[in-house]
Design an enzyme around this catalytic site. Structure first.
Site, PDB file in Angstrom:
ATOM      1  N   HIS A 311       0.855  -1.183   0.000  1.00  0.00           N
ATOM      2  CA  HIS A 311       0.000   0.000   0.000  1.00  0.00           C
ATOM      3  C   HIS A 311       0.888   1.229   0.000  1.00  0.00           C
ATOM      4  CE1 HIS A 311      -3.061   2.918   1.270  1.00  0.00           C
ATOM      5  NE2 HIS A 311      -3.952   2.035   0.862  1.00  0.00           N
ATOM      6  N   ASP A 369      -8.004  -4.471  -0.623  1.00  0.00           N
ATOM      7  CA  ASP A 369      -8.494  -4.877  -1.940  1.00  0.00           C
ATOM      8  C   ASP A 369      -8.318  -6.376  -2.190  1.00  0.00           C
ATOM      9  OD1 ASP A 369      -9.139  -2.200  -2.824  1.00  0.00           O
ATOM     10  OD2 ASP A 369      -6.979  -1.861  -2.909  1.00  0.00           O
TER      11      ASP A 369
END
Length: 435
Positions: A311, A369
């Site tokens: 991320h 995700d």
């Protein structure tokens, strides 16, 4: 040269002999920010920060992230506590108002949202102008922007009551708009909202019900969607939120600003990442192929990217991923899909990757995700709607940030600068003189 003194940083340029004292601004928690507003005037230079990875563009009281420690706070409340004990409507109130509501306040807020769930019948006709296979995000972005043509009597951005009405209206109507986009893609009639249902149950009803037979909302599916909405409600100054702020800083109407956020979210590196995770899992195919694809992910010359790992902000586990993983198990077990091959492949990929020194050294852990797409798929939501669902949840955060910015007396239009690398001044030549 730099010299830190008290709460300022002294910068000097030996070549010109000029210097500047830059204040250090501190927040309640997190790194301090160096106020560089006077830098161009004092030293004649800009800062250079591609992607704004080290730039604080605003002050905010809404969300805090500590990427190193894997911490996410909404108005000071840990996401783990909110995910376990709260729900999306309560979190929406918290993000918008700043405090958790009393029972009375929550009831009134929920009633206000339900009051605005229907969309104007003429607005509904906009969908007839879209091609049947138009992407739902294109429809949602366009229809949200068009709302300014219907509600222009309550769009004075400097009127607190108008801002409140807008907030209730957009949060209430975006699920209806999203569901209408889905129904248009299927060639089915639009399903009107049911105000006796919860926010997420109503969303599922509008997505999957048809006029010719009754539809019962699965409570586990509604709870899973509510959790996903809580986890996606806000995430500090990400690309789409910054886009909403930048568009809103011009004084544009709030529907235009939210539409800009929807468009920014559409990118595969932002809101489209969960869709890309499923595409990647399908590309990998079976667990036997995982080593080959992990090798490709490590190869800089390869175009393969391991989606759903790492991320931009989190340098540790994404706290949302750990929460959503447990819900993923629960949803698949409840819906009789515990043997889902993509989910089993996802678990195996996670297991292998987390034992690989390459990923351990770089702290490339699964993010939110990685699992959200699997849950959406298990619920029955088509892949083209994944980013739309993200947009519904993130609308609350966008509105909170827009309200915070507009109500700030020190608000200025956003105007990033650049490091120019083009040609220096040159004179125009007539076409016959050019070589």
């Amino acid at each position: 040269m730099t010299e830190r003194s008290g709460k300022t940083v002294q910068l000097s340029d030996p070549a010109s002999g000029r210097s500047a004292a830059l204040p250090l601004r501190t927040g309640t928690i997190g790194p301090a920010g160096l106020d560089i507003a006077t830098l161009p005037k004092e030293l004649g230079v800009f800062t250079y920060d591609p992607g704004f990875g080290a730039t604080a563009a605003c002050e905010s009281r809404i969300t805090y992230i500590d990427g190193e420690a894997g911490v996410l706070l909404y108005r000071g409340y840990p996401i783990e506590q909110l995910a376990e004990r709260s729900d999306f409507m309560e979190v929406a109130y918290l993000l918008l108002i700043g405090e958790l509501p009393t029972a009375k306040q929550l009831t009134e807020f929920t009633a206000n949202i339900r009051y605005h769930t229907m969309i104007n019948e003429w607005l509904k006709r906009f969908f007839e102008g879209f091609h049947h296979n138009a992407h739902p995000m294109a429809m949602v972005s366009g229809v949200v922007a068009s709302m300014s043509a219907f509600y222009h009597d309550t769009m004075d951005i400097h009127n607190p009551r108008h801002r409140e009405i807008f907030a209730h209206r957009i949060i209430a109507k975006i699920p209806t708009i999203a569901a209408a986009a889905h129904k248009h893609s299927l060639g089915q009639p639009v399903i009107y909202p049911r105000n006796d249902l919860s926010y997420t149950a109503n969303m599922l009803h509008m997505l999957f019900a048809v006029p010719c037979e009754p539809y019962e909302v699965d409570p586990v599916a509604a709870a899973a969607l509510d959790l996903l909405f809580v986890l996606h409600a806000d995430h500090e100054q990400n690309a789409s939120t910054s886009t909403v702020r930048l568009a809103g800083s011009t004084g544009a109407n709030p529907y235009a600003a939210i539409s800009a956020g929807v468009s920014a979210l559409w990118g595969p590196a932002h809101g489209g990442a969960n869709e890309a995770v499923l595409a990647m899992l399908e590309q990998i195919g079976t667990a036997d192929n995982i080593p080959k694809f992990l090798a490709m992910a490590k190869d800089k010359s390869s175009h393969f990217r391991l989606m759903g790992f790492g991320h931009r902000v989190y340098k540790n586990f994404d706290p949302r991923a750990q929460i959503i993983r447990a819900m993923c198990h629960k949803v698949l077990a409840r819906l009789g899909r515990s043997d889902n091959p993509l989910f089993e492949l996802a678990l195996r990929l996670e297991e292998i990757a987390l034992q690989d020194e390459y990923f351990i050294e770089r702290k490339l852990y699964p993010n939110v995700d990685f699992y959200s797409g699997v849950i959406y798929s298990a619920i029955g939501i088509p892949r083209s709607m994944f980013t739309v669902m993200f947009a519904i949840a993130r609308t609350v955060g966008w509105v909170a940030h827009w309200q915070e910015m507009i109500s700030d007396p020190a608000m200025r239009i956003g105007r990033p600068r650049q490091l120019y690398t083009g040609p220096t001044r040159r004179d125009y030549l007539e076409v016959k003189q050019r070589r």
